[in-house]
Design a protein around this motif. Sequence first.
Motif, PDB file in Angstrom:
ATOM      1  N   GLU A 121       0.822  -1.212   0.000  1.00 47.63           N
ATOM      2  CA  GLU A 121       0.000   0.000   0.000  1.00 47.63           C
ATOM      3  C   GLU A 121       0.856   1.262   0.000  1.00 47.63           C
ATOM      4  O   GLU A 121       1.785   1.395   0.807  1.00 47.63           O
ATOM      5  N   VAL A 122       0.545   2.173  -0.898  1.00 47.05           N
ATOM      6  CA  VAL A 122       1.212   3.472  -0.920  1.00 47.05           C
ATOM      7  C   VAL A 122       0.550   4.375   0.113  1.00 47.05           C
ATOM      8  O   VAL A 122      -0.665   4.571   0.100  1.00 47.05           O
ATOM      9  N   LEU A 123       1.356   4.921   1.005  1.00 49.58           N
ATOM     10  CA  LEU A 123       0.849   5.810   2.052  1.00 49.58           C
ATOM     11  C   LEU A 123       1.074   7.278   1.712  1.00 49.58           C
ATOM     12  O   LEU A 123       0.292   8.141   2.109  1.00 49.58           O
ATOM     13  N   ALA A 124       2.167   7.564   1.010  1.00 52.36           N
ATOM     14  CA  ALA A 124       2.495   8.945   0.644  1.00 52.36           C
ATOM     15  C   ALA A 124       3.431   8.927  -0.552  1.00 52.36           C
ATOM     16  O   ALA A 124       4.129   7.939  -0.802  1.00 52.36           O
ATOM     17  N   ALA A 125       3.428  10.023  -1.284  1.00 52.70           N
ATOM     18  CA  ALA A 125       4.307  10.153  -2.447  1.00 52.70           C
ATOM     19  C   ALA A 125       4.784  11.596  -2.549  1.00 52.70           C
ATOM     20  O   ALA A 125       4.065  12.525  -2.159  1.00 52.70           O
ATOM     21  N   ILE A 126       5.998  11.760  -3.039  1.00 52.42           N
ATOM     22  CA  ILE A 126       6.587  13.090  -3.210  1.00 52.42           C
ATOM     23  C   ILE A 126       7.052  13.253  -4.648  1.00 52.42           C
ATOM     24  O   ILE A 126       7.751  12.385  -5.184  1.00 52.42           O
ATOM     25  N   GLU A 127       6.664  14.345  -5.262  1.00 53.60           N
ATOM     26  CA  GLU A 127       7.224  14.746  -6.547  1.00 53.60           C
ATOM     27  C   GLU A 127       8.247  15.834  -6.264  1.00 53.60           C
ATOM     28  O   GLU A 127       7.948  16.802  -5.544  1.00 53.60           O
ATOM     29  N   CYS A 128       9.454  15.682  -6.785  1.00 51.89           N
ATOM     30  CA  CYS A 128      10.538  16.634  -6.530  1.00 51.89           C
ATOM     31  C   CYS A 128      10.911  17.397  -7.794  1.00 51.89           C
ATOM     32  O   CYS A 128      11.081  16.785  -8.855  1.00 51.89           O
ATOM     33  N   LYS A 129      11.036  18.697  -7.667  1.00 51.66           N
ATOM     34  CA  LYS A 129      11.453  19.546  -8.783  1.00 51.66           C
ATOM     35  C   LYS A 129      12.564  20.479  -8.293  1.00 51.66           C
ATOM     36  O   LYS A 129      12.511  20.962  -7.160  1.00 51.66           O
ATOM     37  N   THR A 130      13.541  20.731  -9.157  1.00 50.71           N
ATOM     38  CA  THR A 130      14.562  21.704  -8.757  1.00 50.71           C
ATOM     39  C   THR A 130      14.002  23.116  -8.786  1.00 50.71           C
ATOM     40  O   THR A 130      14.287  23.931  -7.915  1.00 50.71           O
ATOM     41  N   GLN A 131      13.179  23.419  -9.791  1.00 44.20           N
ATOM     42  CA  GLN A 131      12.504  24.711  -9.887  1.00 44.20           C
ATOM     43  C   GLN A 131      11.348  24.575 -10.872  1.00 44.20           C
ATOM     44  O   GLN A 131      11.231  23.557 -11.541  1.00 44.20           O
ATOM     45  N   LEU A 132      10.475  25.575 -10.946  1.00 42.73           N
ATOM     46  CA  LEU A 132       9.281  25.465 -11.789  1.00 42.73           C
ATOM     47  C   LEU A 132       9.231  26.559 -12.840  1.00 42.73           C
ATOM     48  O   LEU A 132       8.154  26.922 -13.307  1.00 42.73           O
ATOM     49  N   GLY A 133      10.390  27.070 -13.227  1.00 43.02           N
ATOM     50  CA  GLY A 133      10.421  28.167 -14.187  1.00 43.02           C
ATOM     51  C   GLY A 133       9.723  27.853 -15.494  1.00 43.02           C
ATOM     52  O   GLY A 133       8.996  28.678 -16.043  1.00 43.02           O
ATOM     53  N   TRP A 134       9.904  26.627 -16.003  1.00 45.35           N
ATOM     54  CA  TRP A 134       9.312  26.263 -17.294  1.00 45.35           C
ATOM     55  C   TRP A 134       7.814  25.995 -17.189  1.00 45.35           C
ATOM     56  O   TRP A 134       7.089  26.011 -18.182  1.00 45.35           O
ATOM     57  N   ASN A 135       7.329  25.752 -15.966  1.00 39.44           N
ATOM     58  CA  ASN A 135       5.927  25.374 -15.781  1.00 39.44           C
ATOM     59  C   ASN A 135       5.262  26.238 -14.716  1.00 39.44           C
ATOM     60  O   ASN A 135       4.407  25.778 -13.979  1.00 39.44           O
ATOM     61  N   ARG A 136       5.655  27.488 -14.660  1.00 36.93           N
ATOM     62  CA  ARG A 136       5.215  28.356 -13.575  1.00 36.93           C
ATOM     63  C   ARG A 136       3.711  28.598 -13.569  1.00 36.93           C
ATOM     64  O   ARG A 136       3.143  28.957 -12.534  1.00 36.93           O
ATOM     65  N   ASP A 137       3.042  28.404 -14.724  1.00 36.13           N
ATOM     66  CA  ASP A 137       1.609  28.674 -14.809  1.00 36.13           C
ATOM     67  C   ASP A 137       0.745  27.432 -14.638  1.00 36.13           C
ATOM     68  O   ASP A 137      -0.432  27.552 -14.282  1.00 36.13           O
ATOM     69  N   ASP A 138       1.287  26.263 -14.906  1.00 33.35           N
ATOM     70  CA  ASP A 138       0.458  25.051 -14.936  1.00 33.35           C
ATOM     71  C   ASP A 138       0.834  24.011 -13.900  1.00 33.35           C
ATOM     72  O   ASP A 138       0.257  22.924 -13.887  1.00 33.35           O
ATOM     73  N   TRP A 139       1.806  24.299 -13.038  1.00 32.93           N
ATOM     74  CA  TRP A 139       2.283  23.269 -12.128  1.00 32.93           C
ATOM     75  C   TRP A 139       1.206  22.755 -11.186  1.00 32.93           C
ATOM     76  O   TRP A 139       1.149  21.554 -10.886  1.00 32.93           O
ATOM     77  N   GLN A 140       0.317  23.645 -10.728  1.00 31.52           N
ATOM     78  CA  GLN A 140      -0.702  23.197  -9.774  1.00 31.52           C
ATOM     79  C   GLN A 140      -1.721  22.287 -10.440  1.00 31.52           C
ATOM     80  O   GLN A 140      -2.137  21.276  -9.851  1.00 31.52           O
ATOM     81  N   SER A 141      -2.129  22.591 -11.671  1.00 32.92           N
ATOM     82  CA  SER A 141      -3.072  21.717 -12.376  1.00 32.92           C
ATOM     83  C   SER A 141      -2.432  20.367 -12.661  1.00 32.92           C
ATOM     84  O   SER A 141      -3.097  19.321 -12.560  1.00 32.92           O
ATOM     85  N   ASP A 142      -1.139  20.351 -12.995  1.00 35.26           N
ATOM     86  CA  ASP A 142      -0.434  19.080 -13.201  1.00 35.26           C
ATOM     87  C   ASP A 142      -0.393  18.270 -11.905  1.00 35.26           C
ATOM     88  O   ASP A 142      -0.555  17.043 -11.922  1.00 35.26           O
ATOM     89  N   PHE A 143      -0.166  18.966 -10.791  1.00 37.01           N
ATOM     90  CA  PHE A 143      -0.140  18.289  -9.490  1.00 37.01           C
ATOM     91  C   PHE A 143      -1.495  17.645  -9.191  1.00 37.01           C
ATOM     92  O   PHE A 143      -1.559  16.493  -8.732  1.00 37.01           O
ATOM     93  N   LEU A 144      -2.577  18.358  -9.446  1.00 36.15           N
ATOM     94  CA  LEU A 144      -3.912  17.847  -9.157  1.00 36.15           C
ATOM     95  C   LEU A 144      -4.236  16.623 -10.015  1.00 36.15           C
ATOM     96  O   LEU A 144      -4.906  15.692  -9.557  1.00 36.15           O
ATOM     97  N   ILE A 145      -3.766  16.623 -11.252  1.00 37.28           N
ATOM     98  CA  ILE A 145      -3.968  15.458 -12.121  1.00 37.28           C
ATOM     99  C   ILE A 145      -3.279  14.231 -11.543  1.00 37.28           C
ATOM    100  O   ILE A 145      -3.856  13.140 -11.482  1.00 37.28           O
ATOM    101  N   ARG A 146      -2.047  14.409 -11.123  1.00 34.43           N
ATOM    102  CA  ARG A 146      -1.290  13.300 -10.544  1.00 34.43           C
ATOM    103  C   ARG A 146      -1.893  12.858  -9.211  1.00 34.43           C
ATOM    104  O   ARG A 146      -1.897  11.669  -8.882  1.00 34.43           O
ATOM    105  N   GLU A 147      -2.402  13.813  -8.461  1.00 31.17           N
ATOM    106  CA  GLU A 147      -3.047  13.489  -7.191  1.00 31.17           C
ATOM    107  C   GLU A 147      -4.283  12.617  -7.412  1.00 31.17           C
ATOM    108  O   GLU A 147      -4.511  11.646  -6.680  1.00 31.17           O
ATOM    109  N   ARG A 148      -5.067  12.945  -8.436  1.00 32.63           N
ATOM    110  CA  ARG A 148      -6.254  12.141  -8.752  1.00 32.63           C
ATOM    111  C   ARG A 148      -5.864  10.734  -9.193  1.00 32.63           C
ATOM    112  O   ARG A 148      -6.511   9.747  -8.820  1.00 32.63           O
ATOM    113  N   LYS A 149      -4.816  10.628  -9.985  1.00 32.07           N
ATOM    114  CA  LYS A 149      -4.366   9.312 -10.442  1.00 32.07           C
ATOM    115  C   LYS A 149      -3.915   8.448  -9.266  1.00 32.07           C
ATOM    116  O   LYS A 149      -4.196   7.246  -9.226  1.00 32.07           O
ATOM    117  N   LEU A 150      -3.232   9.058  -8.314  1.00 22.88           N
ATOM    118  CA  LEU A 150      -2.792   8.318  -7.137  1.00 22.88           C
ATOM    119  C   LEU A 150      -3.983   7.846  -6.315  1.00 22.88           C
ATOM    120  O   LEU A 150      -4.027   6.690  -5.857  1.00 22.88           O
TER     121      LEU A 150
END
Length: 219
Positions: A121-150
Motif C-alpha cells: 500500500e502506498v501511504l504517501a508520495a513526493i514529486e521533486c522539482k529543482t525549480q518550476l520556471g518552465w511550468n510556472r503557470d500550470d504546475w498546480q493543475s499538473d499536481f492535481l492530475i497526478r493526485e487524482r491518479k494516485l
Amino acid sequence: MPTFADLDYEYRRILHLTGGYLPTAFENALSADNANLGGIEYTRAILWRLKTYYSAQKQIKEFIGKRYSAPASDFLVETVAFYLKVAVKLSGLDVEVASEKTIVSRRGALRPDITVWRKQEVLAAIECKTQLGWNRDDWQSDFLIRERKLSEYFPKARLFLLVMTGSNWGGLNASHSNHSEFFVLLKNLWPIDVDLESQYISGVNHRIEQLFQEIFSGL
C-alpha cells in the motif's frame, strides 16, 4: 607504458565511491545526535549535498567549456529519499521508502519520484522539482492530475510537491499558504549560494523536516 584507462583509475575510483559509500553514509547518519524533526539538521544535510553537487558541476563546466550543468533533478530525488529513509529508521516506523517505483503493475501507471509504502500500500508520495520556471503557470493543475491518479488506486495516500528553489519562477503565492502539500526548500537562492556554516540558514522557505512531519502524521 600507461594507457588512458590506467591513468584514469583514480577518477573512476572517486566516482565509484559515491555509490559504494552510500550504505556506510546511511549507517553514519543513524548515529547523529541532532536528528530532530523540530530542528533544521536534515535540511542542512540535504543542502550540503546539493551545494556540493552544484559546486562539482560548476568545476566540470568551467574545465571542459560546457554550457549547462548536468540536471540536478535526479540527485535531488536521491538525496531526499536517502534522508527520508534515515528519518523513517530513526522514528521506528514500519514503512519502506522507494524511488521511481510504479504504484501498480499497469502500463502507463503513475511512478512518483519518492513513495512511502506499508507492504503493498502506498501511504504517501513526493514529486521533486529543482525549480518550476518552465511550468510556472500550470504546475498546480499538473499536481492535481497526478493526485487524482494516485487516489484512484490508493484513496488514503497523500501526494506532496517539493521544489528545491523559488528562484526563477517566484515561488508560492498567498493562495498556496493553506496547502500542506506544497513545499519550497529555498526562497530565491540556489544551494550553491547558501551559507551553511552558521547556526541559522538564511534563505530557507520550508524546512525538509516540515515535509517529513507532514508525511509521518498520516502514517
